[in-house]
Scaffold this motif. Structure first.
Motif, PDB file in Angstrom:
ATOM      1  N   SER A 164      55.769 -27.692  41.005  1.00 39.80           N
ATOM      2  CA  SER A 164      56.775 -28.633  40.509  1.00 39.80           C
ATOM      3  C   SER A 164      56.912 -28.450  39.004  1.00 39.80           C
ATOM      4  N   GLY A 165      58.100 -28.777  38.500  1.00 34.08           N
ATOM      5  CA  GLY A 165      58.343 -28.716  37.070  1.00 34.08           C
ATOM      6  C   GLY A 165      58.552 -27.325  36.514  1.00 34.08           C
ATOM      7  N   LEU A 166      58.721 -26.343  37.358  1.00 32.79           N
ATOM      8  CA  LEU A 166      58.938 -24.967  36.907  1.00 32.79           C
ATOM      9  C   LEU A 166      60.383 -24.539  37.154  1.00 32.79           C
ATOM     10  N   GLY A 167      61.274 -25.500  37.219  1.00 40.67           N
ATOM     11  CA  GLY A 167      62.658 -25.196  37.534  1.00 40.67           C
ATOM     12  C   GLY A 167      62.954 -25.421  39.000  1.00 40.67           C
ATOM     13  N   LEU A 168      61.959 -25.271  39.850  1.00 42.89           N
ATOM     14  CA  LEU A 168      62.085 -25.597  41.255  1.00 42.89           C
ATOM     15  C   LEU A 168      60.788 -26.210  41.737  1.00 42.89           C
ATOM     16  N   SER A 169      60.897 -26.866  42.840  1.00 41.34           N
ATOM     17  CA  SER A 169      59.707 -27.437  43.461  1.00 41.34           C
ATOM     18  C   SER A 169      59.626 -26.907  44.875  1.00 41.34           C
ATOM     19  N   GLY A 170      58.409 -26.756  45.367  1.00 45.77           N
ATOM     20  CA  GLY A 170      58.284 -26.260  46.728  1.00 45.77           C
ATOM     21  C   GLY A 170      56.880 -26.412  47.263  1.00 45.77           C
ATOM     22  N   MET A 171      56.775 -26.142  48.566  1.00 43.94           N
ATOM     23  CA  MET A 171      55.483 -26.213  49.245  1.00 43.94           C
ATOM     24  C   MET A 171      55.483 -25.133  50.312  1.00 43.94           C
ATOM     25  N   THR A 172      54.418 -24.333  50.360  1.00 43.38           N
ATOM     26  CA  THR A 172      54.311 -23.262  51.340  1.00 43.38           C
ATOM     27  C   THR A 172      52.847 -23.090  51.717  1.00 43.38           C
ATOM     28  N   PRO A 173      52.567 -22.625  52.931  1.00 43.03           N
ATOM     29  CA  PRO A 173      51.171 -22.371  53.295  1.00 43.03           C
ATOM     30  C   PRO A 173      50.554 -21.331  52.348  1.00 43.03           C
ATOM     31  N   LEU A 174      49.315 -21.529  51.987  1.00 44.23           N
ATOM     32  CA  LEU A 174      48.575 -20.597  51.136  1.00 44.23           C
ATOM     33  C   LEU A 174      48.021 -19.478  52.020  1.00 44.23           C
ATOM     34  N   LEU A 175      48.242 -18.234  51.593  1.00 42.80           N
ATOM     35  CA  LEU A 175      47.805 -17.080  52.372  1.00 42.80           C
ATOM     36  C   LEU A 175      46.639 -16.372  51.695  1.00 42.80           C
TER      37      LEU A 175
END
Length: 54
Positions: A34-45
């Motif tokens: 978050s706060g880097l121009g976009l926010s997101g969530m994804t599984p960690l690989l």
């Protein structure tokens, strides 16, 4: 009610925030930004491309 997610790691990076969050029911780790121009969530690989599970 038990919380479903817990924060495992939190780091500030170049004006943003990166977190590793764990689903307490499945053990799956997620990378959140978050706060880097976009926010997101994804599984960690892991290095083999498999989902990290605690």
């Amino acid at each position: 009610m038990k919380k479903r997610f817990k924060v495992k790691l939190k780091e500030h990076l170049s004006g943003g925030l990166i977190k590793i969050v764990v689903d307490t029911e499945t053990g799956v780790n997620y990378l959140m930004t978050s706060g880097l121009g976009l926010s997101g969530m994804t599984p960690l690989l892991d290095k083999d491309g498999k989902i990290v599970i605690d």
